[in-house]
Design an enzyme around this catalytic site. Structure first.
Site, PDB file in Angstrom:
ATOM      1  N   ASP A  54       0.788  -1.241   0.000  1.00  0.00           N
ATOM      2  CA  ASP A  54       0.000   0.000   0.000  1.00  0.00           C
ATOM      3  C   ASP A  54       0.825   1.299   0.000  1.00  0.00           C
ATOM      4  O   ASP A  54       0.503   2.237   0.744  1.00  0.00           O
ATOM      5  CB  ASP A  54      -0.951   0.018   1.206  1.00  0.00           C
ATOM      6  CG  ASP A  54      -1.984  -1.100   1.170  1.00  0.00           C
ATOM      7  OD1 ASP A  54      -1.962  -1.904   0.234  1.00  0.00           O
ATOM      8  OD2 ASP A  54      -2.817  -1.163   2.099  1.00  0.00           O
ATOM      9  N   LYS A  77      -7.067  -4.991  -2.931  1.00  0.00           N
ATOM     10  CA  LYS A  77      -7.827  -5.500  -1.787  1.00  0.00           C
ATOM     11  C   LYS A  77      -8.732  -4.403  -1.268  1.00  0.00           C
ATOM     12  O   LYS A  77      -8.491  -3.225  -1.503  1.00  0.00           O
ATOM     13  CB  LYS A  77      -6.889  -5.988  -0.687  1.00  0.00           C
ATOM     14  CG  LYS A  77      -5.958  -4.895  -0.184  1.00  0.00           C
ATOM     15  CD  LYS A  77      -4.937  -5.434   0.775  1.00  0.00           C
ATOM     16  CE  LYS A  77      -4.070  -4.329   1.305  1.00  0.00           C
ATOM     17  NZ  LYS A  77      -4.784  -3.259   2.007  1.00  0.00           N
ATOM     18  N   CYS A 101      -2.001  -2.694   7.682  1.00  0.00           N
ATOM     19  CA  CYS A 101      -1.888  -3.657   6.579  1.00  0.00           C
ATOM     20  C   CYS A 101      -0.611  -4.488   6.637  1.00  0.00           C
ATOM     21  O   CYS A 101      -0.636  -5.668   6.299  1.00  0.00           O
ATOM     22  CB  CYS A 101      -2.057  -2.939   5.249  1.00  0.00           C
ATOM     23  SG  CYS A 101      -3.765  -2.386   5.048  1.00  0.00           S
TER      24      CYS A 101
HETATM   25  C1  VGL Z   1      -4.690   0.674   5.665  1.00  0.00           C
HETATM   26  C2  VGL Z   1      -6.257   1.590   7.035  1.00  0.00           C
HETATM   27  C3  VGL Z   1      -7.225   1.459   6.056  1.00  0.00           C
HETATM   28  C4  VGL Z   1      -3.262   0.264   5.479  1.00  0.00           C
HETATM   29  C5  VGL Z   1      -5.637   0.522   4.667  1.00  0.00           C
HETATM   30  O1  VGL Z   1      -2.797   0.175   4.325  1.00  0.00           O
HETATM   31  O2  VGL Z   1      -2.574   0.042   6.501  1.00  0.00           O
HETATM   32  N1  VGL Z   1      -5.010   1.194   6.837  1.00  0.00           N
HETATM   33  N2  VGL Z   1      -6.909   0.921   4.875  1.00  0.00           N
END
Ligand code: VGL
Ligand code: ZN
Length: 197
Positions: free
Chosen positions: A9, A106, A151
């Protein structure tokens, strides 16, 4: 034994100026890029929510970002709207190398959030990553990215539980740290047999 770098991410919304900015999130990009040449495979994950996703505070009347709600699959933090499919915020950081082998998206099911690269937050719906890694013989997983305590942590814990050899490179991760979640996540990963470097 082959190794995969899993880049979690590294997207604009998780970097300074983004909707769910992780402090100093963009600082990891040069290090992540440099690590890509050191592994047999490079896999990137991309948080990829439809507008109005159930993890967004704006989808729950009277709720604010970082409030908790009870979902059918358990407690869920509510987030600012982030990584909405097709927006600039969902794009990878512009300096991140994206010429890896696989991009796994995702969080695209409206009713379930997904922190882990392996399973959605119901702990049951797979993303398919496990099968990809096993069929390619990639058993040594090296994880970097954002956010350490969400994540990255959930991906590392799932991978360890599935029997992969997991290393998290903390110098190439940054955390959100909600109510001490960063320390809790480090303890949980260590306790699950994840190597923290
Ligand atoms: C994430 C919160 C919401 C992450 C993704 O990548 O850690 N955190 N969506
Ligand atoms: Zn998300």
């Amino acid at each position: 034994m082959s190794s995969a770098l899993i880049v979690i991410d590294v997207q604009n919304d998780f970097c300074p100026g983004g909707a769910l900015a992780v402090p100093d999130g963009d600082a990891i990009v040069p290090r992540v890029n440099a690590m890509m040449a050191q592994h047999d495979a490079v896999i990137l994950t991309q948080d990829w929510h439809p507008a109005g996703h159930s993890s967004f505070a704006t989808s729950h009347a009277g709720k604010a970002p970082y409030d908790m709600v009870e979902m059918p699959y358990g407690p869920q933090v509510l987030w600012p709207d982030h990584c909405v499919q097709g927006t600039d915020g969902a794009d990878f950081h512009p300096d991140l190398r994206t010429d890896g082998d696989l991009i796994i998206r995702k969080g695209f099911r409206p009713q379930i959030d997904s922190y882990s690269a392996f399973f959605e937050n119901d702990q049951a719906t797979p993303t398919g990553l496990e099968g990809y890694l096993r069929t390619r013989g990639l058993s040594q997983l090296h994880m970097v990215g954002l956010a350490t305590d969400f994540c990255v942590q959930f991906s590392a814990l799932d991978a360890a539980r599935l029997g992969f050899d997991v290393t998290v490179h903390l110098e190439a991760c940054r955390g959100i740290d909600l109510n001490g979640s960063l320390q809790t996540s480090l303890d949980a990963m260590r306790g699950a047999g994840v190597t923290l470097l």
